[in-house]
Design an enzyme around this catalytic site. Sequence first.
Site, PDB file in Angstrom:
ATOM      1  N   GLU A 279     -19.646  75.767  -3.724  1.00 29.20           N
ATOM      2  CA  GLU A 279     -18.243  75.806  -3.047  1.00 29.20           C
ATOM      3  C   GLU A 279     -17.129  76.050  -3.775  1.00 29.20           C
ATOM      4  O   GLU A 279     -16.092  75.343  -4.196  1.00 29.20           O
ATOM      5  CB  GLU A 279     -18.165  74.305  -2.629  1.00 29.20           C
ATOM      6  CG  GLU A 279     -19.323  74.113  -1.300  1.00 29.20           C
ATOM      7  CD  GLU A 279     -18.793  72.832  -0.654  1.00 29.20           C
ATOM      8  OE1 GLU A 279     -18.063  71.857  -1.088  1.00 29.20           O
ATOM      9  OE2 GLU A 279     -19.304  72.617   0.423  1.00 29.20           O
TER      10      GLU A 279
ATOM     11  N   GLU B 261     -26.404  74.571   3.227  1.00 29.59           N
ATOM     12  CA  GLU B 261     -26.045  73.070   3.529  1.00 29.59           C
ATOM     13  C   GLU B 261     -25.699  72.745   4.958  1.00 29.59           C
ATOM     14  O   GLU B 261     -24.729  73.724   5.534  1.00 29.59           O
ATOM     15  CB  GLU B 261     -24.977  72.567   2.779  1.00 29.59           C
ATOM     16  CG  GLU B 261     -25.139  72.425   1.259  1.00 29.59           C
ATOM     17  CD  GLU B 261     -23.972  71.783   0.435  1.00 29.59           C
ATOM     18  OE1 GLU B 261     -23.300  71.039   1.010  1.00 29.59           O
ATOM     19  OE2 GLU B 261     -23.755  72.038  -0.819  1.00 29.59           O
TER      20      GLU B 261
HETATM   21  C1  BG6 Z   1     -20.484  69.792   0.239  1.00 30.95           C
HETATM   22  C2  BG6 Z   1     -20.984  69.656  -1.336  1.00 30.95           C
HETATM   23  O1  BG6 Z   1     -19.124  69.733   0.175  1.00 30.95           O
HETATM   24  O2  BG6 Z   1     -20.939  68.858   0.992  1.00 30.95           O
HETATM   25  C3  BG6 Z   1     -22.133  68.595  -1.453  1.00 30.95           C
HETATM   26  O3  BG6 Z   1     -21.491  70.629  -1.792  1.00 30.95           O
HETATM   27  C4  BG6 Z   1     -21.820  67.283  -0.505  1.00 30.95           C
HETATM   28  O4  BG6 Z   1     -22.101  68.390  -2.713  1.00 30.95           O
HETATM   29  C5  BG6 Z   1     -21.776  67.817   0.685  1.00 30.95           C
HETATM   30  O5  BG6 Z   1     -22.392  66.359  -0.762  1.00 30.95           O
HETATM   31  C6  BG6 Z   1     -21.441  66.728   1.929  1.00 30.95           C
HETATM   32  O6  BG6 Z   1     -20.511  66.102   1.550  1.00 30.95           O
HETATM   33  P1  BG6 Z   1     -20.514  64.581   1.320  1.00 30.95           P
HETATM   34  O7  BG6 Z   1     -19.137  64.151   0.976  1.00 30.95           O
HETATM   35  O8  BG6 Z   1     -20.772  64.106   2.707  1.00 30.95           O
HETATM   36  O9  BG6 Z   1     -21.545  63.939   0.408  1.00 30.95           O
END
Ligand code: BG6
Length: 468
Positions: A176, A365
Amino acid sequence: MKQGFPEDFLWGGATAANQSEGAYLKDGKGLSTADVMTAGKHGIPREITKEIENDKYYPSHQAIDHYHHVKEDIALFAEMNFKCYRFSINWSRLFPNGDEEVPNEKGLQYYDEVIDTCLQHKIEPLVTMSHFETPLGLLKYGSWQNRKVVDFFLRYAETLLKRYKGKVKYWITFNEINVMSTKPWMAGGIESTDESVTMAAAFHQLLASAKTVQLAHDIDPDNKIGMMYAGHIAYPNSPDPEDMQATVDFMHKMLFYCDVQCRGYYPAYKLKELERKGIELPIHDGDLEDLRKGTVDFLSYSYYLTHVVGKETSLDFQGLNGVKTGYTNPYLEKSDWGWAIDPKGLRYSLNYLYDRYQLPLMIVENGLGAVDEIAEDGEIHDLYRIGYLRDHIIEMKKAIEIDGIPLMGYTSWGPIDIISASTGEMKKRYGFIYVDVDDHGNGSFRRIKKDSFYWYKKVLKSNGENLE
Ligand code: BG6
């Protein structure tokens, strides 16, 4: 006509070292920027302390202790039929202060084990070189503000590319990368939000990435190096042309990182903006050539939610939790953490990014952060998570079948529960596998399969055809 997901589609899951490994000082590891972040909550930001304070709780220190459970955890992924495991290497395990000349062999041995375990299970490793963890020792240089850090990173990248030649083919340089514009501490240990600082740091990361791409191709022409975009995608609040322009401005704030990494040069709108603000990039001779030569092989991104933007919007937002787009999408439900759930937006984002870059894409993700309860029968019935993932996979399939998008794979976020990046909480869970540990680090660390575990296993076995 061939329908469905390609045979070699990379199904799997994704984690990050600082959110999963724990063992924060084990085997010679140094401190990273993640190790001085306390836990917050929804709406309460994580605190960044100058050093470790004894009365504070730092979730990365033990996380889910993946470090000591790695074989067990990867075996569970294999049981779900994973073809790919995306994880990150913690730079400060290999170079404890970031600036050493020689890597820490014990740190490398840990990642040998991770990678070899994946390969034994026929799981393709997808390695992120930098996922929200910069060695704290680099702060004395000003971290990514300082050009020296580009060379330190290249030493680290070269170590990885040589050690894992022939074993790891898929790499991501920075997780990111556009988070430098929203949470510069997480993106690269930058304490200031002043744009003259963050834009210099971003330039150095973009340069480091471009040089790494070239190095990776030199070391092994089979290497595929991707960029990784925090998938901010926005809709205009109304057909008002001013709302549309605000949306374009918002997307420009985010997309210039992709433009540089996919096209090899800073786009005109960004150069004009920097000029208006009197910001000069720290460009040296040969850098622009490096950016041109170091374009990526694929574009990967995270997709959780969409935003709504309009003319009243402040573009100076700080971080995902604090996005001040100012508008709620009346057509969408929100997660317990206020993220707008938008499966159809996934198909839209795939089209949007493919139209713009014409590169292979990968969703690295996606998932639902939710509170899971262990039911009286001892099981976790996370039907809400199954529903979320199913709806997103359906849209992904449409993007392949109807729109012809070359999608390489899908790694859902946190296939095993891990620490939340934005809040540091454990109770914001994404996994197919429950980990018995709470927000204060208490628990047995036992792994328990949720209902979604058995569901995802079927999905993967059928190459995305059986979503029931
Ligand atoms: C992304 C990141 O922004 O979202 C991860 O690359 C992160 O590291 C994921 O865990 C989900 O966000 P969060 O804050 O719910 O863990």
